[in-house]
Write a protein that holds these residues in place. Structure first.
Motif, PDB file in Angstrom:
ATOM      1  N   GLU A   1     -11.821  15.820  -6.154  1.00 27.26           N
ATOM      2  CA  GLU A   1     -10.450  16.430  -6.016  1.00 27.26           C
ATOM      3  C   GLU A   1      -9.834  17.810  -5.925  1.00 27.26           C
ATOM      4  OE1 GLU A   1      -8.020  14.405  -9.097  1.00 27.26           O
ATOM      5  OE2 GLU A   1      -9.039  12.231  -8.433  1.00 27.26           O
TER       6      GLU A   1
ATOM      7  N   SER B   1     -15.683  12.539  -8.247  1.00 27.82           N
ATOM      8  CA  SER B   1     -14.429  12.609  -8.011  1.00 27.82           C
ATOM      9  C   SER B   1     -13.489  14.139  -8.246  1.00 27.82           C
ATOM     10  CB  SER B   1     -14.031  11.445  -8.570  1.00 27.82           C
ATOM     11  OG  SER B   1     -14.138  11.422 -10.043  1.00 27.82           O
TER      12      SER B   1
ATOM     13  N   ALA C   1      -5.380  10.324   0.066  1.00 29.38           N
ATOM     14  CA  ALA C   1      -4.604  10.037   0.656  1.00 29.38           C
ATOM     15  C   ALA C   1      -2.700  10.664  -0.141  1.00 29.38           C
ATOM     16  CB  ALA C   1      -4.428   8.578   1.206  1.00 29.38           C
ATOM     17  N   ALA C   2      -3.793  10.415  -1.766  1.00 28.88           N
ATOM     18  CA  ALA C   2      -2.319  11.314  -2.444  1.00 28.88           C
ATOM     19  C   ALA C   2      -2.123  12.435  -1.928  1.00 28.88           C
ATOM     20  CB  ALA C   2      -2.541  10.574  -4.220  1.00 28.88           C
ATOM     21  N   TYR C   3      -3.329  13.132  -1.666  1.00 22.19           N
ATOM     22  CA  TYR C   3      -2.535  14.552  -1.718  1.00 22.19           C
ATOM     23  C   TYR C   3      -1.613  15.545  -0.600  1.00 22.19           C
ATOM     24  CZ  TYR C   3      -5.062  16.028  -5.755  1.00 22.19           C
ATOM     25  OH  TYR C   3      -6.444  16.207  -6.892  1.00 22.19           O
ATOM     26  N   SER C   4      -1.556  13.651   0.282  1.00 22.44           N
ATOM     27  CA  SER C   4      -1.021  14.343   1.720  1.00 22.44           C
ATOM     28  C   SER C   4       0.946  13.607   1.496  1.00 22.44           C
ATOM     29  CB  SER C   4      -0.771  12.913   2.471  1.00 22.44           C
ATOM     30  OG  SER C   4      -0.864  11.858   2.233  1.00 22.44           O
ATOM     31  N   ASP C   5       1.653  13.976   2.760  1.00 23.45           N
ATOM     32  CA  ASP C   5       3.062  13.480   2.910  1.00 23.45           C
ATOM     33  C   ASP C   5       3.397  12.558   3.010  1.00 23.45           C
ATOM     34  OD1 ASP C   5       3.507  16.479   1.316  1.00 23.45           O
ATOM     35  OD2 ASP C   5       3.265  17.248   3.485  1.00 23.45           O
ATOM     36  N   ARG C   6       2.279  12.171   3.891  1.00 24.99           N
ATOM     37  CA  ARG C   6       2.878  10.449   3.767  1.00 24.99           C
ATOM     38  C   ARG C   6       1.166  10.074   4.724  1.00 24.99           C
ATOM     39  NH1 ARG C   6       3.780  10.155   9.968  1.00 24.99           N
ATOM     40  NH2 ARG C   6       4.144  12.375  11.014  1.00 24.99           N
ATOM     41  N   GLU C   7       1.781   8.885   5.064  1.00 21.48           N
ATOM     42  CA  GLU C   7       0.322   8.517   5.816  1.00 21.48           C
ATOM     43  C   GLU C   7       0.372   7.215   7.185  1.00 21.48           C
ATOM     44  OE1 GLU C   7       1.744   7.052   2.681  1.00 21.48           O
ATOM     45  OE2 GLU C   7       1.472   4.682   3.420  1.00 21.48           O
TER      46      GLU C   7
ATOM     47  N   THR D   1      -0.391  12.554  -8.162  1.00 12.05           N
ATOM     48  CA  THR D   1      -0.877  13.708  -7.845  1.00 12.05           C
ATOM     49  C   THR D   1      -0.555  14.915  -8.344  1.00 12.05           C
ATOM     50  OG1 THR D   1      -1.916  12.256  -6.975  1.00 12.05           O
ATOM     51  CG2 THR D   1      -2.617  14.260  -5.925  1.00 12.05           C
TER      52      THR D   1
ATOM     53  N   GLU E   1     -10.001   6.742   0.705  1.00  8.22           N
ATOM     54  CA  GLU E   1      -9.924   6.917  -0.272  1.00  8.22           C
ATOM     55  C   GLU E   1      -8.672   7.065  -0.530  1.00  8.22           C
ATOM     56  OE1 GLU E   1     -12.884   8.471  -2.636  1.00  8.22           O
ATOM     57  OE2 GLU E   1     -13.349   9.482  -1.423  1.00  8.22           O
ATOM     58  N   ALA E   2      -7.666   5.940  -1.340  1.00 11.14           N
ATOM     59  CA  ALA E   2      -6.226   6.358  -2.102  1.00 11.14           C
ATOM     60  C   ALA E   2      -6.130   7.912  -2.996  1.00 11.14           C
ATOM     61  CB  ALA E   2      -5.375   5.005  -2.487  1.00 11.14           C
ATOM     62  N   ARG E   3      -7.282   8.038  -3.194  1.00 16.23           N
ATOM     63  CA  ARG E   3      -6.607   9.266  -4.092  1.00 16.23           C
ATOM     64  C   ARG E   3      -6.957  10.635  -3.375  1.00 16.23           C
ATOM     65  NH1 ARG E   3      -7.711   9.088  -9.332  1.00 16.23           N
ATOM     66  NH2 ARG E   3      -8.529  10.414  -9.846  1.00 16.23           N
TER      67      ARG E   3
ATOM     68  N   LEU F   1      -3.589   6.598 -11.972  1.00 13.88           N
ATOM     69  CA  LEU F   1      -4.052   6.485 -10.976  1.00 13.88           C
ATOM     70  C   LEU F   1      -5.583   5.712 -10.816  1.00 13.88           C
ATOM     71  CD1 LEU F   1      -3.920  10.539  -9.962  1.00 13.88           C
ATOM     72  CD2 LEU F   1      -2.786   9.045  -8.453  1.00 13.88           C
TER      73      LEU F   1
ATOM     74  N   LYS G   1       0.032  15.289 -12.149  1.00 15.16           N
ATOM     75  CA  LYS G   1      -1.686  16.085 -12.199  1.00 15.16           C
ATOM     76  C   LYS G   1      -1.592  17.538 -12.339  1.00 15.16           C
ATOM     77  CE  LYS G   1      -5.734  14.568 -10.760  1.00 15.16           C
ATOM     78  NZ  LYS G   1      -6.794  13.645 -10.429  1.00 15.16           N
ATOM     79  N   ARG G   2      -1.211  18.330 -10.660  1.00 15.05           N
ATOM     80  CA  ARG G   2      -1.387  18.731 -10.260  1.00 15.05           C
ATOM     81  C   ARG G   2      -0.710  20.154 -10.832  1.00 15.05           C
ATOM     82  NH1 ARG G   2      -1.819  18.912  -4.098  1.00 15.05           N
ATOM     83  NH2 ARG G   2       0.637  18.462  -4.383  1.00 15.05           N
TER      84      ARG G   2
ATOM     85  N   MET H   1       1.575   7.061  -6.214  1.00 15.41           N
ATOM     86  CA  MET H   1       0.072   8.547  -6.656  1.00 15.41           C
ATOM     87  C   MET H   1       0.229   9.836  -6.668  1.00 15.41           C
ATOM     88  SD  MET H   1      -3.306   5.163  -5.434  1.00 15.41           S
ATOM     89  CE  MET H   1      -3.925   6.484  -5.563  1.00 15.41           C
ATOM     90  N   ARG H   2       1.015   9.405  -5.116  1.00 16.42           N
ATOM     91  CA  ARG H   2       1.738  11.163  -5.236  1.00 16.42           C
ATOM     92  C   ARG H   2       2.014  11.829  -5.779  1.00 16.42           C
ATOM     93  NH1 ARG H   2       2.734   9.143   0.547  1.00 16.42           N
ATOM     94  NH2 ARG H   2       0.876   9.124   2.186  1.00 16.42           N
TER      95      ARG H   2
ATOM     96  N   LEU I   1       1.070   4.293  -2.629  1.00 21.83           N
ATOM     97  CA  LEU I   1       0.736   5.598  -1.940  1.00 21.83           C
ATOM     98  C   LEU I   1       1.913   6.776  -2.645  1.00 21.83           C
ATOM     99  CD1 LEU I   1      -1.032   4.972   1.302  1.00 21.83           C
ATOM    100  CD2 LEU I   1      -2.236   6.781  -1.405  1.00 21.83           C
TER     101      LEU I   1
ATOM    102  N   MET J   1      -5.011   6.403   7.981  1.00 20.12           N
ATOM    103  CA  MET J   1      -5.826   5.235   6.438  1.00 20.12           C
ATOM    104  C   MET J   1      -5.740   3.793   7.449  1.00 20.12           C
ATOM    105  SD  MET J   1      -4.411   5.636   2.355  1.00 20.12           S
ATOM    106  CE  MET J   1      -5.785   5.047   2.405  1.00 20.12           C
TER     107      MET J   1
ATOM    108  N   ARG K   1       0.760  -0.760  -0.023  1.00 26.29           N
ATOM    109  CA  ARG K   1       0.340   0.016  -0.025  1.00 26.29           C
ATOM    110  C   ARG K   1       0.902   1.354   0.301  1.00 26.29           C
ATOM    111  NH1 ARG K   1      -1.993  -0.519   4.550  1.00 26.29           N
ATOM    112  NH2 ARG K   1      -4.212  -1.107   4.298  1.00 26.29           N
TER     113      ARG K   1
ATOM    114  N   GLU L   1      -5.497   2.717  -7.887  1.00 28.11           N
ATOM    115  CA  GLU L   1      -6.908   2.997  -6.795  1.00 28.11           C
ATOM    116  C   GLU L   1      -7.376   0.921  -6.737  1.00 28.11           C
ATOM    117  OE1 GLU L   1      -9.542   4.992  -7.419  1.00 28.11           O
ATOM    118  OE2 GLU L   1      -9.840   5.896  -5.555  1.00 28.11           O
TER     119      GLU L   1
ATOM    120  N   LEU M   1      -5.370  -0.707  -5.083  1.00 29.79           N
ATOM    121  CA  LEU M   1      -5.047  -0.770  -3.364  1.00 29.79           C
ATOM    122  C   LEU M   1      -6.631  -1.065  -3.224  1.00 29.79           C
ATOM    123  CD1 LEU M   1      -4.219   2.870  -3.141  1.00 29.79           C
ATOM    124  CD2 LEU M   1      -3.152  -0.050  -1.962  1.00 29.79           C
TER     125      LEU M   1
END
Lengths: 174, 229
Positions: free
Chosen positions: B181, B177, B208-214, A130, B204-206, A148, A133-134, A126-127, A123, B40, A119, A152, A155
């Protein structure tokens, strides 16, 4: 992806040199994997041999790489057929991760640990996507979204597997 | 001043039981200023209980939570409440806007509760609404805006006091979504530019992908994935 069909499709808007074709391909589709010149010229000579393109002109003093290619009627038909044919969905039935989980359960290792580590790796990808994409344009956004959504889906399977580890253990060790 | 190690909030060995159910069973957590950390885990794993404990809404049975070096358990209710109003911001999944107030009044509410004048509060609120691209909804009531717009208004409200720590519990759970987003983009951008940290609870993984870590919570235990991989 069929490079031949893609190059043919790019030629439909007008004749181009091999170099222009490579540039157009890289700009639109080759973000991660730009084409090698060798790939372009070997593909073009195959298309030429099959009558899907023709040489529209050769620049003075140029070697073979200065050829300008144009799509033929047969080429247009070929592109059309390719676009109209649906891509076969990938079966995704050979999962290395599933094998690892079952082996961990069979050998009394921590299977949840394997899923957690996977996982985290997903991730991480995915980061990166993301973030790209941004910062990217619409083409980038769509390409990244495609990746993505696939990650997903992996996951979601992973969470489902994690929730069923006890049951799976009972099944595989029975 | 930050806690040792530069963490803004540190929790260790948290335990919390609801009757015979151990919601938290030795969970740990830490976050640095300006960091976005995803929490998560499957439903019922204890992630919302963890967030409620970290935010001082729920008191754990045992364990330690230090915000800015100060133990939450040693603070009295008034101090904890002040902390939540001034240093923390909150975004939830549903029903967080007051339906009788306009959107700008909703965003200005935390400032008004802290004693800021209406004019000043609404001016600041409108600035945040612009950042979240919902300033044109200022005079509308929550019932007149879409789910995605309402959630952006709620994000603006969570940021209006310039908090150092934002708690977001499934902030995009009720959105499609594309809207989800956009909310995540705006929330993380605004938080990062204000150097606010975000505790983001999501399944949701998508998102969580906006985070620095989980960190992953399962059966009330937490796992910091950065230390694993």
């Amino acid at each position: 992806m069929s490079i031949g069909h893609t190059l043919l499709g790019l030629l439909e808007s007008g004749p181009r040199h091999g170099y222009d074709l490579k540039r157009a391909f890289d700009e639109k589709f080759g973000h991660d994997r730009p084409l090698h010149y060798g790939q372009v010229y070997s593909t073009m000579s195959r298309l030429l041999k099959n009558g899907l393109v023709e040489v529209d002109g050769i620049e003075a003093g140029g070697g073979p790489e200065r050829k300008r290619y144009a799509i033929t009627d047969a080429g247009v038909t070929d592109v059309e057929r390719w676009l109209a044919t649906p891509e076969k969905p990938e079966p995704y039935l050979q999962s290395t991760l599933y094998t690892k989980v079952v082996l961990a359960l069979l050998t009394a290792r921590d299977a949840a640990d394997i899923l957690d580590t996977q996982r985290a790796e997903h991730l991480r990808s995915m980061r990166i996507l993301t973030d790209r994409k941004r910062k990217g344009d619409l083409a980038d956004q769509l390409i990244c979204d495609h990746a993505l959504f696939h990650l997903e889906a992996d996951l979601r399977w992973l969470e489902l597997a994690a929730a069923r580890l006890d049951k799976l253990k009972a099944t595989v060790t029975a | 001043m930050n806690a040792p190690g530069g963490s803004l909030l540190v929790a260790e060995d948290l335990k919390k039981a609801y009757g015979p159910t151990m919601a938290l069973d030795g969970a740990a957590f830490s976050i640095h200023p300006g960091e976005v950390v995803a929490v998560m885990g499957p439903s019922g794993s204890g992630k919302s209980t963890l967030l409620h404990c970290l935010a001082g809404i729920v008191t754990p049975d045992s364990g330690s939570i230090r915000y800015d070096g100060q133990e939450l358990a040693t603070m009295n209710d008034a101090r904890r409440s002040l902390l939540r109003r001034t240093e923390f911001g909150f975004v939830f999944q549903f029903g967080q806007l007051v339906p009788e107030l306009t959107c700008v009044e909703n965003v200005a509410l935390p400032l008004r509760l802290n004693g800021t004048s209406r004019k000043q509060a609404e001016r600041t609120a409108l600035g945040w609404m612009e950042r979240l691209e919902v300033d044109d909804l200022a005079k509308k009531r929550p019932g007149e805006v879409s789910g995605g717009q309402g959630q952006r208004v709620a994000v603006a409200r969570s940021l209006v006091t310039s908090p150092r720590l934002i708690f977001a519990d499934e902030p995009t759970g009720a959105l499609d979504s594309l809207n989800g987003e956009r909310v995540m983009e705006l929330l993380t951008e605004a938080a990062r530019s204000a150097n606010a940290a975000v505790v983001l609870v999501t399944h949701e993984a998508r998102v969580a992908a906006y985070s620095d870590r989980e960190i992953v919570v399962r059966d009330g235990k937490s796992r910091d994935m950065e230390r694993v991989v």
